[in-house]
Write an enzyme that holds these catalytic residues in place. Structure first.
Site, PDB file in Angstrom:
ATOM      1  CD  GLU A 231     -43.618  24.689   6.783  1.00 41.74           C
ATOM      2  OE1 GLU A 231     -42.659  25.223   6.822  1.00 41.74           O
ATOM      3  OE2 GLU A 231     -44.521  24.774   5.890  1.00 41.74           O
ATOM      4  CG  ASP A 233     -41.620  25.966   9.967  1.00 44.86           C
ATOM      5  OD1 ASP A 233     -41.399  25.154   9.134  1.00 44.86           O
ATOM      6  OD2 ASP A 233     -42.430  26.545   9.524  1.00 44.86           O
ATOM      7  CD  GLU A 236     -39.185  28.829   9.168  1.00 50.71           C
ATOM      8  OE1 GLU A 236     -39.147  28.680   8.033  1.00 50.71           O
ATOM      9  OE2 GLU A 236     -40.261  29.274   9.872  1.00 50.71           O
ATOM     10  CG  HIS A 247     -46.931  26.544   9.669  1.00 48.28           C
ATOM     11  ND1 HIS A 247     -47.388  27.635   9.328  1.00 48.28           N
ATOM     12  CD2 HIS A 247     -45.746  26.471  10.113  1.00 48.28           C
ATOM     13  CE1 HIS A 247     -46.287  28.492   9.333  1.00 48.28           C
ATOM     14  NE2 HIS A 247     -45.097  27.812   9.872  1.00 48.28           N
TER      15      HIS A 247
END
Length: 460
Positions: A231, A233, A236, A247
């Site tokens: 993942e 991001d 956010e 991640h």
């Protein structure tokens, strides 16, 4: 960053679910969302882009009638005694995007509303950018740049308007799961680095056997299985704080989607599973620059913001090794470089995510080193090179009230200790029942998505 598992609420009666067949009561029509691909020669508009709602929000019912397969936060155990048979007996319905879910598009802009009240009440949503009616748009971010505009001015403490990439299958898992007849068209196949166990169907089977209803969310629960993948991001954020975070995962296909159980899902040891749940985050407030992002600050969250993220490799090619993830902002015609970390007694000032930054920040803050143990930027890059799906969502947090993003976290930590303070929100803020009651009109607007060569997607 201790990032909470996504536990996502949906319809009170038309319950959130990831079914595998297709119903016939509501035609599925994807809202259009144009975006651009950019090179040194300029940008080309992809006017055929659309978005699809995640299957976890859709009504699931028995094939041919209106009997729910899942209601509230429990399965219909008469129908779903067996995971495989449950998937075969249940179907997913199409979505009424605007009236039921508060999802609208206009040209290159997508608006996601937080609470939508109609015959039932819907909380939050998650959608995917599509390449066609039945396949997700895949992005290889290596040696590329991804840019978008965002308006988070209507997102208070406790909410997250997120834009991120996950290593889902382009077809939603249809090819490898014979029970999955719905596919990407109906938003199936979700996974992320939290290895979420609230997903109702994984790999063509239900997650019903062993399901436990959530004690604080009337629409969610946890199953025996989770679904893991790498993942990235990109964004956010709410109006108070923002972070970007890679991640990596050591799942199949260099971070591709993999069903997990037990310790593979980071249970009970948060750091003993297939993925890095914390990531290596860059939150300007957490990095010591408390006046950089927020209402009226250098990057003013009261206004639309252009967010640029660059993925740099060691040889400036898409086949190279990922070495740096760099952030740039543009607002009011001005290019704003990312803030620098500001803990001179702990580690040197740095303004981007590199392996050195991650090593320094993890050590300085006393954080777990799961990012490094899962392969760091090199492993993250290996996953990105396989292609990722673009996800856009709005959600509240039934696990940690979003405090990991916008407040002091953990809440019993000393806010003066580096790494604890992440934003100005109170540690008593963010409870979903409060946010849903007090901020039902919250929304996030994503627009002007561009993807292309480094330096081609933005200008002052």
């Amino acid at each position: 960053m201790l990032r909470a598992t996504y536990i996502l609420s949906s319809l009170a009666v038309l319950s959130a679910v990831r079914g595998q067949g297709v119903g016939t009561y509501q035609t599925e029509t994807h809202p259009k969302l144009s975006w651009q691909t950019c090179t040194r020669s300029g940008c080309t508009t992809n006017s055929a882009g659309t978005v699809a709602l995640d299957a976890n929000w859709r009504w699931t019912h028995v094939t041919g009638n209106y009997t729910n397969c899942y209601t509230g936060n429990t399965w219909n155990t008469t129908i779903c005694k067996d995971n495989a048979e449950c998937a075969k007996n249940c179907v997913l319905e199409g979505a009424n995007y605007q009236s039921t879910y508060g999802i609208t598009t206009s040209g290159n802009a997508l608006t996601l509303k937080f609470v939508t009240k109609g015959e039932n009440t819907n909380i939050g949503s998650r959608v995917y950018l599509m390449a066609s009616d039945s396949r997700y748009q895949m992005f290889n971010l290596m040696n590329k740049e991804f840019t978008f505009d965002v308006d988070v001015s209507q997102l208070p403490c406790g909410l997250n308007g997120a834009l991120y990439f996950v290593q889902m299958d382009a077809d939603g898992g249809m090819a490898k799961s014979s029970n999955n007849k719905a596919g990407a068209k109906y938003g199936t196949g979700y996974c992320d680095s939290q290895c979420p166990r609230d997903i109702k169907y994984i790999d063509g089977e239900a997650n019903a056997v062993g399901w436990t209803a959530s004690p604080n969310d009337t629409n969610a629960g946890l199953g025996n299985y989770g679904t893991c993948c790498s993942e990235m991001d990109i964004w956010e954020a709410n109006s108070i704080s923002t972070a970007y975070t890679p991640h990596p995962c050591k799942t199949q296909n260099s971070g591709g989607q993999q069903r997990c159980t037990g310790q593979q899902c980071n249970v009970p040891d948060r750091y003993g599973g297939l993925c890095d749940p914390d990531g290596c985050d860059f939150n300007s407030f957490r990095m010591g620059e408390k006046n950089f992002y927020g209402p009226g600050k250098t990057v003013n969250s009261n206004k639309k913001i252009t967010v640029v993220t660059q993925f740099l490799t060691n040889n400036n090619s898409t086949s190279g090794t990922l070495t740096e993830i760099r952030r740039i902002y543009v607002q009011d015609g001005k290019v704003i470089p990312n803030s620098k970390s500001n803990f001179p007694n702990l580690f040197p000032a740095q303004d981007s995510i590199t392996d050195k930054f991650c090593d320094d920040a993890k050590k300085g803050f006393g954080d777990a080193t799961s990012f490094q143990k899962n392969g760091g930027l090199q492993q993250m890059g290996a996953g990105l090179a396989k292609g990722h799906v673009l996800v856009l969502s709005i959600w509240d947090d039934h696990t940690a009230n979003m405090l990991w993003l916008d407040s002091n976290y953990p809440t019993d930590g000393d806010a003066s200790k580096p790494g604890i303070a992440r934003g100005t929100c109170s540690t008593s803020s963010g409870a979903p029942k409060d946010v849903e009651a007090n901020s039902p009109n919250a929304q996030v607007i994503f627009s002007n998505i561009k993807f292309g060569d480094i330096g081609t997607t933005y200008s002052a």
